[in-house]
Design an enzyme around this catalytic site. Structure first.
Site, PDB file in Angstrom:
ATOM      1  CB  THR A 155      54.623  36.919  -7.601  1.00 57.23           C
ATOM      2  OG1 THR A 155      54.126  35.913  -8.478  1.00 57.23           O
ATOM      3  CG2 THR A 155      55.064  36.280  -6.310  1.00 57.23           C
ATOM      4  CG  ASN A 209      63.941  36.968  -9.240  1.00 51.33           C
ATOM      5  OD1 ASN A 209      63.979  35.860  -8.726  1.00 51.33           O
ATOM      6  ND2 ASN A 209      64.598  37.266 -10.340  1.00 51.33           N
ATOM      7  CG  ASP A 231      59.791  21.625  -8.766  1.00 50.84           C
ATOM      8  OD1 ASP A 231      59.162  21.494  -7.697  1.00 50.84           O
ATOM      9  OD2 ASP A 231      59.887  20.717  -9.613  1.00 50.84           O
TER      10      ASP A 231
END
Ligand code: ATP
Length: 558
Positions: A183, A187, A211
């Site tokens: 990433t 998001n 998490d």
């Protein structure tokens, strides 16, 4: 495994049986549909030793097929045992094959081990490898293609290295093909899953991170599932559709409590082995709403007061890495804020166990098994269930309990939230998949008493056995702060739109004000007044739950 269980499994029809060499002696090796087992042949006495004989080498006399990863021919003359590093003497036969398997070691950790057998000729060797692998290919729960997201900034920023060095080789060994995305921003995984990824072609999604990363991924998967099924998740009492794709967590974050609570450890190799073996563990998910507007899903901790304030404070210290939680924890403890409000909850009536029972959720868990297994329900059954649910709620209306008070903390957990620092977690007996959550109310108390409560999370003392702490197993709950939110509907929908990026600082709550904020799996919610409902077994993980015991003798020897 008990001898009786073994005897039953041993009687399954034999698929292949031969006399081979195993550890410098002759052994009768047999494969059936459920296991591979062998017994040494005592050549001098010309009789096979019984399985129960007290042999020095009684270990690993069988392997369950479920625990075998792959069988491979070893190269000629290559009798080097990679695990032990020692060369085995093979006086008679130079053809051999290895059987790689997942071995349980201490503290719920699993390791990849290999056994080596030697054959009299190449064709026998090939026949064994082929037959074992053919049986493994019938285990349809094993993934063949995975989509992997790596957050390179999780925890100590080791995610990429952990994946490349410890996980990718295991996936390659099991012939799992992967598409890996590192990433580039928060998001990124969410956007990719929602817009670009062709999820149909994958057997699961793996997240390498903490998490927060897991939460990002399950939000995308659940949004997508509801959208495709035409379900409006903004409706509070809506039955949600379970997600088909399993999610694997390779722990590389700051706390990794979902991974720890579902495997018993935060070890990347163990998690990778659960994925390779195709394990499946459903977990409950709660949905959080404010005035019929969906805010977020939660799978671990929904915390108001102490944990909400701590998260709010720690977000400003992200640059510090995982140490930020310690510093903010100490600061919030010294601040000692408490908040007035009203908690209403619908108890989980009919449940066989309660948070104080100390029974815990151990695999295979009969409590979770007997809970409605939504993942295997047909569309008609889901409708039937929805009707039953609304009937139950009508009759349950009077069953809502209401507690008005002043709270240091309000915590609601779908799982134990165990982690290395708190091996029992916030609620040690919480079940992973029974359709309930444990609601922990910490009433106003002195600093010293609150400290006693906090310390008990790290030792064996009961954190609930204190006069100012109460705990309830619930299916739904609501919270209203003493001064209700004044957020306008326009602000609310804007917050809801942005919620994936956790608008830190935009929330109208915080320490020093009359109300705190909710920490929802590490994200801050903009509203203090919320409604929460648990959805039984909404997501499946590549995990097995925490097993009783953790020694290798558990499954491999009699
Ligand atoms: N490349 C990236 N750069 C910055 N943030 C990212 C990136 N990839 C993912 N994130 C975000 O980082 C957040 C935290 O990630 P993660 O849970 O993996 O790490 P963590 O160190 O355990 O953090 P936390 O303790 O806050 O959960 C997630 O909410 C995720 O959206």
């Amino acid at each position: 495994m008990l001898l009786q269980e073994f005897s039953v499994l041993e009687k399954q029809p034999t698929l292949l049986s031969s006399q081979l060499f195993y550890r410098n002696s002759v052994a009768d090796l047999t494969l059936n549909r459920v296991m591979l087992f062998w017994k040494r042949v005592d050549m001098s006495r010309r009789h096979a030793r019984s399985f129960l004989c007290v042999s020095k080498d009684a270990k690993n006399t069988f392997l369950l097929l479920n625990d075998i990863i792959v069988a491979r021919e070893t190269e000629e003359g290559g009798q080097k045992n990679k695990q032990g590093g020692k060369k085995e003497k093979v006086p008679l036969h130079s053809y051999g094959f290895t059987v790689s398997y997942a071995d349980r070691t201490k503290h719920h950790r699993w390791r990849c081990k290999a056994l080596m057998f030697h054959c009299k000729d190449k064709s026998q060797c090939q026949q064994w490898v082929q037959t074992i692998n053919d049986q493994l290919s019938l285990l349809c729960s094993r993934p063949k293609r995975l989509l992997v997201y790596i957050n390179p900034y999780s925890g100590k920023r080791l995610g990429k290295r952990i994946y490349e060095q410890r996980v990718a080789p295991l996936f390659a060994q099991a012939s799992i093909s992967t598409d890996v995305i590192v990433t580039k921003h928060a998001n990124h995984a969410r956007d990719h899953l929602e817009t670009e990824a062709d999820v149909e072609q994958y057997d699961g999604v793996v997240c390498v991170g903490g998490d927060g990363m897991f939460s990002e991924i399950i939000h995308s998967l659940l949004y997508r599932t509801q959208r495709v099924s035409g379900v409006d998740h903004h409706q509070y009492d809506q039955d949600l559709v379970p997600c088909d794709l399993r999610v694997g967590i390779i722990p590389a974050g700051s706390t990794d409590c979902i991974c720890y609570a579902t495997t018993g450890t935060n070890d990347p190799v163990t998690s990778a082995l659960h994925i390779v073996l195709g394990d499946s563990q459903p977990i409950d998910v709660s949905s959080v709403h404010h005035n019929n507007t969906f805010l977020r899903y939660s799978t671990s901790l929904l915390g108001y007061g102490f944990y909400g304030d701590m998260l709010m404070d720690s977000e400003r210290k992200r640059w510090m890495g995982p140490a930020r939680y310690d510093l903010s924890g100490v600061k919030m403890f010294l601040n000692h804020h408490y908040y007035k409000g009203t908690v209403s909850f619908l108890p989980a009536e009919g449940n066989l166990e309660f948070p104080k029972d100390k029974m815990g959720c151990r695999s295979p868990c009969h409590i979770c098994k007997t809970s409605v297994n939504r993942l295997s329900l047909s569309g008609d059954q889901v409708c039937e269930m929805a009707k039953e649910k609304s009937d139950r709620e009508m009759s349950d209306d009077g069953a809502w309990h209401v507690i008005r008070g002043t709270f240091l903390a309000i915590n609601a957990v779908c799982i134990s939230c165990a982690c290395p620092r708190s091996p029992g977690g916030l609620s040690p007996s919480a079940h992973l998949a029974d359709g309930t959550m444990d609601l922990i109310l910490v009433h106003r108390a002195s600093r010293l008493d609150f400290l006693r409560h906090l310390i008990r999370h790290t030792n064996k003392d009961d954190q609930f056995n204190l006069s100012f702490v109460e705990v309830h197993r619930v299916r739904q709950f609501r919270f209203a702060p003493e001064q209700s939110d004044v957020t306008s509907e326009a602000e609310l929908s804007e917050c809801s739109r942005k919620i994936g990026t956790a608008q830190v600082g935009s929330a109208p709550t915080g320490p020093g004000t009359s109300h705190s904020s909710w920490s929802c799996d590490g994200e801050i919610l903009p509203q203090a007044a919320i409604q929460v409902s648990v959805h039984c077994q909404l997501v499946k993980l590549f995990a097995r739950g925490i097993e009783w015991g953790s020694s290798s003798t558990h499954s491999h020897c009699l």
